[in-house]
Motif scaffolding. Sequence first.
Motif, mmCIF file in Angstrom:
data_model
loop_
_atom_site.group_PDB
_atom_site.id
_atom_site.type_symbol
_atom_site.label_atom_id
_atom_site.label_comp_id
_atom_site.label_asym_id
_atom_site.label_seq_id
_atom_site.Cartn_x
_atom_site.Cartn_y
_atom_site.Cartn_z
ATOM 1 N N UNK A 127 0.815 -1.220 0.000
ATOM 2 C CA UNK A 127 0.000 0.000 0.000
ATOM 3 C C UNK A 127 0.847 1.268 0.000
ATOM 4 N N UNK A 128 2.049 1.206 0.534
ATOM 5 C CA UNK A 128 2.904 2.392 0.546
ATOM 6 C C UNK A 128 3.611 2.622 -0.786
ATOM 7 N N UNK A 129 3.445 1.705 -1.733
ATOM 8 C CA UNK A 129 4.122 1.820 -3.031
ATOM 9 C C UNK A 129 3.538 2.926 -3.897
ATOM 10 N N UNK A 130 2.206 3.032 -3.935
ATOM 11 C CA UNK A 130 1.557 4.003 -4.828
ATOM 12 C C UNK A 130 0.129 4.230 -4.358
ATOM 13 N N UNK A 131 -0.332 5.472 -4.470
ATOM 14 C CA UNK A 131 -1.690 5.827 -4.030
ATOM 15 C C UNK A 131 -2.776 5.135 -4.842
ATOM 16 N N UNK A 132 -2.462 4.647 -6.033
ATOM 17 C CA UNK A 132 -3.463 3.995 -6.890
ATOM 18 C C UNK A 132 -3.694 2.533 -6.523
ATOM 19 N N UNK A 133 -3.007 2.032 -5.496
ATOM 20 C CA UNK A 133 -3.180 0.638 -5.087
ATOM 21 C C UNK A 133 -4.177 0.583 -3.938
ATOM 22 N N UNK A 143 -7.386 -5.127 -13.358
ATOM 23 C CA UNK A 143 -7.080 -4.316 -12.174
ATOM 24 C C UNK A 143 -6.359 -5.091 -11.083
ATOM 25 N N UNK A 144 -6.406 -6.405 -11.125
ATOM 26 C CA UNK A 144 -5.804 -7.208 -10.058
ATOM 27 C C UNK A 144 -4.290 -7.209 -10.189
ATOM 28 N N UNK A 145 -3.628 -6.643 -9.173
ATOM 29 C CA UNK A 145 -2.172 -6.576 -9.194
ATOM 30 C C UNK A 145 -1.589 -7.824 -8.553
ATOM 31 N N UNK A 146 -1.982 -8.085 -7.309
ATOM 32 C CA UNK A 146 -1.427 -9.230 -6.594
ATOM 33 C C UNK A 146 -2.446 -9.745 -5.576
ATOM 34 N N UNK A 147 -2.525 -11.066 -5.479
ATOM 35 C CA UNK A 147 -3.397 -11.752 -4.524
ATOM 36 C C UNK A 147 -2.490 -12.594 -3.631
ATOM 37 N N UNK A 186 -5.274 -4.159 -5.758
ATOM 38 C CA UNK A 186 -5.728 -3.865 -7.108
ATOM 39 C C UNK A 186 -5.468 -2.406 -7.473
ATOM 40 N N UNK A 187 -5.478 -2.149 -8.766
ATOM 41 C CA UNK A 187 -5.378 -0.793 -9.293
ATOM 42 C C UNK A 187 -6.753 -0.167 -9.183
ATOM 43 N N UNK A 188 -6.838 0.971 -8.488
ATOM 44 C CA UNK A 188 -8.138 1.585 -8.284
ATOM 45 C C UNK A 188 -8.372 2.806 -9.151
ATOM 46 N N UNK A 189 -7.568 2.959 -10.177
ATOM 47 C CA UNK A 189 -7.770 4.047 -11.130
ATOM 48 C C UNK A 189 -8.761 3.633 -12.208
ATOM 49 N N UNK A 190 -8.960 4.515 -13.163
ATOM 50 C CA UNK A 190 -9.903 4.252 -14.257
ATOM 51 C C UNK A 190 -9.317 3.230 -15.230
ATOM 52 N N UNK A 191 -10.173 2.335 -15.681
ATOM 53 C CA UNK A 191 -9.774 1.362 -16.698
ATOM 54 C C UNK A 191 -9.857 1.992 -18.085
#
Length: 133
Positions: A29-35, A63-67, A47-52
């Motif tokens: 979560x500290x990597x980027x505000x869009x996560x 949008x799924x970055x890592x599980x 997940x990426x929470x920006x616009x698709x």
Amino acid sequence: MPTSTLDEYLHQLEPALRATVEALRRIILSTHAAIGEQVKWNSPSFYYRGALPASADPKQYPCDIVVLNLHRGYPLLVFPTGARIPDAAGVLEGSYPDGRRLLPIRDAAEAEAKAETLQHLLRQWLATVFDQA
């Protein structure tokens, strides 16, 4: 899904596993505000929470970055579109037809030791998939 739901999920884990997941959560979560974070597939997920983009195919989990797969007793980070990430450090494992790649993290100490590498992978994902860095 609200953070409180993820907090509740983590509270149910045994202490050593919870410490590892909480370390990973903080790093991711500290990597980027869009996560963003949620519980998906009955696991902590980021997940990426920006616009698709209009061309994105939802069946490809864009949008799924890592599980975090926790079924082995330690987190196995599953990058559903990991084959698209430049991995100069060579830490991602597996070569699956669906494009996923894996990164096992055995404990909180290993999470901290690999924090910079993990954050670099996440920024590479954002830059490659959504042109965000």
